[in-house]
Scaffold this motif. Structure first.
Motif, PDB file in Angstrom:
ATOM      1  N   TYR A 140       7.476 -74.575 -92.878  1.00 28.64           N
ATOM      2  CA  TYR A 140       7.391 -73.121 -92.753  1.00 28.64           C
ATOM      3  C   TYR A 140       7.556 -72.459 -94.120  1.00 28.64           C
ATOM      4  CZ  TYR A 140       7.768 -68.454 -90.794  1.00 28.64           C
ATOM      5  OH  TYR A 140       7.544 -67.128 -90.500  1.00 28.64           O
ATOM      6  N   ALA A 141       8.453 -72.989 -94.940  1.00 28.02           N
ATOM      7  CA  ALA A 141       8.649 -72.450 -96.291  1.00 28.02           C
ATOM      8  C   ALA A 141       7.374 -72.584 -97.117  1.00 28.02           C
ATOM      9  CB  ALA A 141       9.808 -73.166 -96.984  1.00 28.02           C
ATOM     10  N   VAL A 142       6.748 -73.739 -97.043  1.00 29.19           N
ATOM     11  CA  VAL A 142       5.493 -73.971 -97.769  1.00 29.19           C
ATOM     12  C   VAL A 142       4.430 -72.991 -97.284  1.00 29.19           C
ATOM     13  CG1 VAL A 142       3.596 -75.623 -98.082  1.00 29.19           C
ATOM     14  CG2 VAL A 142       5.972 -76.373 -98.358  1.00 29.19           C
ATOM     15  N   GLY A 143       4.340 -72.814 -95.974  1.00 29.25           N
ATOM     16  CA  GLY A 143       3.377 -71.870 -95.414  1.00 29.25           C
ATOM     17  C   GLY A 143       3.608 -70.446 -95.886  1.00 29.25           C
ATOM     18  N   LEU A 144       4.876 -70.052 -95.999  1.00 25.80           N
ATOM     19  CA  LEU A 144       5.188 -68.707 -96.495  1.00 25.80           C
ATOM     20  C   LEU A 144       4.744 -68.535 -97.940  1.00 25.80           C
ATOM     21  CD1 LEU A 144       8.767 -68.073 -95.036  1.00 25.80           C
ATOM     22  CD2 LEU A 144       6.628 -66.974 -94.332  1.00 25.80           C
ATOM     23  N   VAL A 145       5.084 -69.493 -98.779  1.00 29.48           N
ATOM     24  CA  VAL A 145       4.716 -69.384-100.197  1.00 29.48           C
ATOM     25  C   VAL A 145       3.200 -69.382-100.354  1.00 29.48           C
ATOM     26  CG1 VAL A 145       4.820 -70.499-102.462  1.00 29.48           C
ATOM     27  CG2 VAL A 145       6.869 -70.394-101.028  1.00 29.48           C
ATOM     28  N   GLU A 146       2.535 -70.303 -99.684  1.00 31.20           N
ATOM     29  CA  GLU A 146       1.074 -70.359 -99.790  1.00 31.20           C
ATOM     30  C   GLU A 146       0.428 -69.094 -99.239  1.00 31.20           C
ATOM     31  OE1 GLU A 146       0.453 -75.201 -99.623  1.00 31.20           O
ATOM     32  OE2 GLU A 146       0.211 -74.046 -97.772  1.00 31.20           O
ATOM     33  N   GLY A 147       0.969 -68.583 -98.144  1.00 32.67           N
ATOM     34  CA  GLY A 147       0.427 -67.363 -97.555  1.00 32.67           C
ATOM     35  C   GLY A 147       0.623 -66.151 -98.444  1.00 32.67           C
ATOM     36  N   VAL A 148       1.825 -66.003 -98.985  1.00 31.61           N
ATOM     37  CA  VAL A 148       2.090 -64.888 -99.905  1.00 31.61           C
ATOM     38  C   VAL A 148       1.180 -65.006-101.123  1.00 31.61           C
ATOM     39  CG1 VAL A 148       3.797 -63.896-101.490  1.00 31.61           C
ATOM     40  CG2 VAL A 148       4.455 -64.440 -99.140  1.00 31.61           C
ATOM     41  N   ALA A 149       1.070 -66.203-101.668  1.00 26.52           N
ATOM     42  CA  ALA A 149       0.241 -66.400-102.867  1.00 26.52           C
ATOM     43  C   ALA A 149      -1.220 -66.057-102.592  1.00 26.52           C
ATOM     44  CB  ALA A 149       0.368 -67.838-103.361  1.00 26.52           C
ATOM     45  N   ALA A 150      -1.714 -66.457-101.437  1.00 29.54           N
ATOM     46  CA  ALA A 150      -3.123 -66.218-101.102  1.00 29.54           C
ATOM     47  C   ALA A 150      -3.418 -64.739-100.874  1.00 29.54           C
ATOM     48  CB  ALA A 150      -3.504 -67.022 -99.860  1.00 29.54           C
ATOM     49  N   ARG A 151      -2.415 -63.989-100.448  1.00 31.28           N
ATOM     50  CA  ARG A 151      -2.622 -62.572-100.115  1.00 31.28           C
ATOM     51  C   ARG A 151      -1.773 -61.649-100.983  1.00 31.28           C
ATOM     52  NH1 ARG A 151      -2.879 -65.874 -95.826  1.00 31.28           N
ATOM     53  NH2 ARG A 151      -4.644 -65.635 -94.398  1.00 31.28           N
ATOM     54  N   LEU A 152      -1.398 -62.123-102.151  1.00 35.80           N
ATOM     55  CA  LEU A 152      -0.461 -61.390-103.002  1.00 35.80           C
ATOM     56  C   LEU A 152      -0.952 -59.989-103.356  1.00 35.80           C
ATOM     57  CD1 LEU A 152       2.273 -61.551-104.408  1.00 35.80           C
ATOM     58  CD2 LEU A 152       1.113 -62.509-106.400  1.00 35.80           C
ATOM     59  N   ASP A 153      -2.222 -59.843-103.669  1.00 36.21           N
ATOM     60  CA  ASP A 153      -2.731 -58.516-104.035  1.00 36.21           C
ATOM     61  C   ASP A 153      -2.556 -57.521-102.893  1.00 36.21           C
ATOM     62  OD1 ASP A 153      -3.417 -59.411-106.561  1.00 36.21           O
ATOM     63  OD2 ASP A 153      -5.530 -59.728-106.064  1.00 36.21           O
ATOM     64  N   ARG A 154      -2.914 -57.919-101.685  1.00 36.15           N
ATOM     65  CA  ARG A 154      -2.792 -57.027-100.521  1.00 36.15           C
ATOM     66  C   ARG A 154      -1.329 -56.738-100.207  1.00 36.15           C
ATOM     67  NH1 ARG A 154      -3.637 -52.779 -97.744  1.00 36.15           N
ATOM     68  NH2 ARG A 154      -3.583 -52.989 -95.499  1.00 36.15           N
ATOM     69  N   VAL A 155      -0.500 -57.769-100.243  1.00 37.32           N
ATOM     70  CA  VAL A 155       0.926 -57.609 -99.960  1.00 37.32           C
ATOM     71  C   VAL A 155       1.555 -56.658-100.976  1.00 37.32           C
ATOM     72  CG1 VAL A 155       3.133 -58.849 -99.971  1.00 37.32           C
ATOM     73  CG2 VAL A 155       1.181 -59.797 -98.720  1.00 37.32           C
ATOM     74  N   ASP A 156       1.278 -56.880-102.254  1.00 33.93           N
ATOM     75  CA  ASP A 156       1.842 -56.013-103.294  1.00 33.93           C
ATOM     76  C   ASP A 156       1.315 -54.587-103.195  1.00 33.93           C
ATOM     77  OD1 ASP A 156       3.464 -57.988-104.296  1.00 33.93           O
ATOM     78  OD2 ASP A 156       2.321 -58.297-106.139  1.00 33.93           O
ATOM     79  N   GLU A 157       0.062 -54.443-102.817  1.00 35.36           N
ATOM     80  CA  GLU A 157      -0.517 -53.108-102.641  1.00 35.36           C
ATOM     81  C   GLU A 157       0.240 -52.336-101.562  1.00 35.36           C
ATOM     82  OE1 GLU A 157      -4.562 -51.377-100.606  1.00 35.36           O
ATOM     83  OE2 GLU A 157      -4.748 -53.171-101.838  1.00 35.36           O
ATOM     84  N   LEU A 158       0.531 -52.995-100.457  1.00 33.50           N
ATOM     85  CA  LEU A 158       1.280 -52.337 -99.381  1.00 33.50           C
ATOM     86  C   LEU A 158       2.701 -51.995 -99.816  1.00 33.50           C
ATOM     87  CD1 LEU A 158       0.102 -54.316 -96.263  1.00 33.50           C
ATOM     88  CD2 LEU A 158      -0.168 -51.867 -96.662  1.00 33.50           C
TER      89      LEU A 158
END
Length: 136
Positions: free
Chosen positions: A46-64
């Motif tokens: 689950y930790a790996v999935g979180l890091v990979e998910g955040v990394a893959a969508r970092l621009d959108r996440v940071d924009e929000l």
């Protein structure tokens, strides 16, 4: 500590290190996972999935985060808070099996343990606004 909270803490460790060193989170993650002794904990996936998910969508996440952080820029936020927000926003938007309230309360609890006295309230407000408006 519940397994998913441990996973979020591990994800925070990786994202925090990547943020401080200016390195890609997935690169830091690879080294982090390599250092964990076998047998590896069940929550690691689950930790790996979180890091990979955040990394893959970092621009959108940071924009929000930047859009809903009243009076704060991403750069001005404490590094722990910024990365807890990233994890929680990723969970709010992309992890269907996690209730919004759980994603928010877990981020707030980790902030209570690891950040400033003002961080839990700040994250609760920020994530509440994002959950209310951005996840409709």
């Amino acid at each position: 500590m519940p397994a998913r909270r441990k996973a979020r803490k591990r994800a925070l460790d990786v994202l925090f290190e990547a943020d401080l060193r200016g390195r890609p989170p997935v690169e830091v993650l690879a080294g982090y996972v390599e250092r964990i002794e076998k047998p590896r904990p069940e929550h690691l996936g689950y930790a790996v999935g979180l890091v990979e998910g955040v990394a893959a969508r970092l621009d959108r996440v940071d924009e929000l985060i930047a859009s809903y952080a009243e009076g704060w820029t991403l750069d001005r936020m404490p590094t722990v808070d910024r990365n807890l927000a990233r994890i929680a926003v990723y969970e709010l938007l992309y992890v269907d099996e996690i209730d919004d309230a759980v994603a928010i309360s877990e981020a707030v609890e980790l902030a209570r343990q690891m950040s400033t006295d003002d961080s839990p309230r700040f994250l609760n407000g920020l994530l509440g606004r994002i959950a209310e408006y951005a996840t409709r």
